[in-house]
Motif scaffolding. Structure first.
Motif, short mmCIF file in Angstrom:
data_model
loop_
_atom_site.label_atom_id
_atom_site.label_comp_id
_atom_site.label_asym_id
_atom_site.label_seq_id
_atom_site.Cartn_x
_atom_site.Cartn_y
_atom_site.Cartn_z
N PRO A 121 39.84 64.48 7.52
CA PRO A 121 41.11 64.79 8.40
C PRO A 121 40.96 65.05 9.77
N PRO A 122 41.91 64.94 10.83
CA PRO A 122 41.61 65.13 12.09
C PRO A 122 41.05 66.30 12.40
N ASN A 123 40.24 66.67 13.30
CA ASN A 123 39.70 67.88 13.90
C ASN A 123 39.18 67.60 15.26
N HIS A 124 38.56 68.66 15.92
CA HIS A 124 38.26 68.44 17.55
C HIS A 124 36.87 68.06 17.75
N ILE A 125 36.14 67.54 16.47
CA ILE A 125 34.77 67.07 16.50
C ILE A 125 34.60 65.88 15.98
N LEU A 126 34.08 64.73 16.89
CA LEU A 126 33.87 63.37 16.66
C LEU A 126 32.55 63.22 15.99
N PHE A 127 32.46 62.11 14.91
CA PHE A 127 31.08 61.72 14.45
C PHE A 127 30.92 60.35 15.02
N LEU A 128 29.70 60.14 15.70
CA LEU A 128 29.45 58.79 16.26
C LEU A 128 28.30 58.28 15.25
N ASN A 129 28.50 56.96 14.84
CA ASN A 129 27.54 56.41 14.19
C ASN A 129 27.09 55.00 14.72
N ASN A 130 26.29 54.46 14.16
CA ASN A 130 25.83 53.03 14.69
C ASN A 130 25.47 52.73 15.84
N LEU A 131 24.73 53.89 16.47
CA LEU A 131 24.18 54.04 18.08
C LEU A 131 22.77 53.33 18.16
N PRO A 132 22.55 52.54 19.27
CA PRO A 132 21.34 51.84 19.26
C PRO A 132 20.32 53.01 19.49
N PRO A 133 18.96 52.47 19.10
CA PRO A 133 17.73 53.27 19.41
C PRO A 133 17.62 53.80 20.93
N GLU A 134 18.32 53.20 21.85
CA GLU A 134 17.91 53.52 23.16
C GLU A 134 18.95 54.65 23.84
N THR A 135 19.75 55.13 22.76
CA THR A 135 20.92 55.90 23.09
C THR A 135 20.23 57.38 23.68
N GLN A 136 20.92 57.68 24.96
CA GLN A 136 20.75 58.87 25.35
C GLN A 136 22.13 59.74 25.73
N ILE A 139 27.93 49.68 22.58
CA ILE A 139 27.13 50.58 23.49
C ILE A 139 26.03 49.54 23.81
N SER A 140 25.77 48.42 22.89
CA SER A 140 24.78 47.50 23.22
C SER A 140 25.14 46.07 22.81
N PRO A 141 24.85 44.91 22.96
CA PRO A 141 25.33 44.00 22.63
C PRO A 141 25.53 43.77 20.96
N THR A 142 24.38 44.56 20.49
CA THR A 142 24.37 44.19 18.92
C THR A 142 24.80 45.69 18.12
N HIS A 143 25.22 46.64 18.68
CA HIS A 143 25.89 47.64 18.14
C HIS A 143 27.21 48.22 18.67
N ALA A 144 28.06 48.08 17.70
CA ALA A 144 29.52 48.52 18.05
C ALA A 144 29.53 49.98 17.61
N MET A 145 29.99 50.77 18.50
CA MET A 145 30.02 52.20 17.92
C MET A 145 31.24 52.63 16.92
N LYS A 146 31.02 53.22 15.93
CA LYS A 146 31.67 53.62 15.20
C LYS A 146 32.15 55.24 15.09
N VAL A 147 33.37 55.45 15.26
CA VAL A 147 33.99 56.72 15.50
C VAL A 147 34.62 57.37 14.45
N THR A 148 34.46 58.41 13.97
CA THR A 148 35.33 59.06 12.87
C THR A 148 35.33 60.36 13.33
N PHE A 149 36.34 61.23 12.54
CA PHE A 149 36.41 62.86 12.78
C PHE A 149 34.99 63.35 11.92
N ALA A 150 34.58 64.28 12.39
CA ALA A 150 33.32 65.00 11.68
C ALA A 150 33.89 65.43 10.16
N LYS A 151 32.97 65.85 9.43
CA LYS A 151 33.52 66.56 8.24
C LYS A 151 33.40 68.04 8.39
N LYS A 152 34.52 68.77 8.17
CA LYS A 152 34.68 70.17 8.19
C LYS A 152 33.55 70.98 7.12
#
Length: 243
Positions: free
Chosen positions: A166-181, A230-243
């Motif tokens: 369900p929607p909430n004020h915190i997003l969860f990012l997945n499939n980030l590349p190793p170089e993510t800062q 974020i990189s040519p091989t990593h498309a960022m997946k954005v979902t709502f975080a679990k409460k």
């Protein structure tokens, strides 16, 4: 008279020299203007604080130059110019057009890469292929002494990918590349109203959390950056975080 026709390549300077792996950050901010074929950012003394961004389309390079001139890249305004026109295309553009001719040094390099396929330097065992059969993974090696490795247990991913949270004020990012800062993610999300902070997870390079003031503000950012590369091989997946 000097030919000043536009080209595929942007030359960027006045970059912050203290930033590591700035190529990934440059990709994150420039990919919105079109497909990027290559980014060259060398660490040599003469090339510090400079980079070349090569687009597939000339129009993409022109639009990026117009929109990003003076952009505060890690607190330093970027100085952008289109690379001076050259009669000879860069390698990536030549390959795209089908006019690329391999150089002698690159031919020698390819011969060395073929040798690296050997599992052990003095052996005749070569990797052949991987197959999935009867729920088992079989890895086959060819050569004088053929070898087959069988992996019986396969770990399957669960169907719970967070898309039904369900929607909430915190997003969860997945499939980030190793170089993510953290700075890179801040640069992407802080342009949305209500942005509060980015939280990385210690020991995990592929996930992160982004907090906003409200559910709606988080939803706006989620919709805008879903699938952002974020990189040519990593498309960022954005979902709502679990409460």
């Amino acid at each position: 008279r000097m030919d000043i026709r536009p080209t595929h390549t942007i030359y960027a300077n006045n970059l912050n020299e203290k930033i590591k792996k700035e190529g990934k950050s440059l990709y994150a901010i420039f990919s919105q203007f079109g497909q990027i074929l290559d980014i060259v950012a060398l660490k040599t003394l003469k090339m510090r604080g400079q980079a070349f961004v090569i687009f597939k389309e000339i129009s993409s390079a022109t639009n990026a130059l117009r929109s990003m001139q003076g952009f505060p890249f890690y607190d330093k305004p970027m100085v952008l110019n289109l690379l001076a026109y050259s009669k000879k295309d860069s390698d990536v553009i030549s390959k795209l057009k089908g006019t690329y001719q391999e150089r002698t040094k690159e031919k020698k390099k390819k011969k060395k890469e073929v040798k690296k396929r050997r599992i052990f330097p003095d052996s005749q065992i070569l990797f052949k292929h991987i197959t999935l059969k009867d729920g088992k993974i079989q890895i086959k090696f060819d050569g004088v002494c053929p070898l087959t490795i069988v992996i019986n247990k396969i770990i399957r991913r669960t169907d719970d990918d967070g898309s039904k949270n369900p929607p909430n004020h915190i997003l969860f990012l997945n499939n980030l590349p190793p170089e993510t800062q953290e700075e890179m993610l801040n640069m992407l999300f802080n342009r949305f109203s209500g942005f509060k902070e980015v939280r990385l997870v210690p020991g995990r390079h592929d996930i992160a959390f982004v907090e906003f003031d409200s559910d709606q503000q988080a939803s706006d950012a989620k919709g805008a950056l879903q699938g952002f590369k974020i990189s040519p091989t990593h498309a960022m997946k954005v979902t709502f975080a679990k409460k």
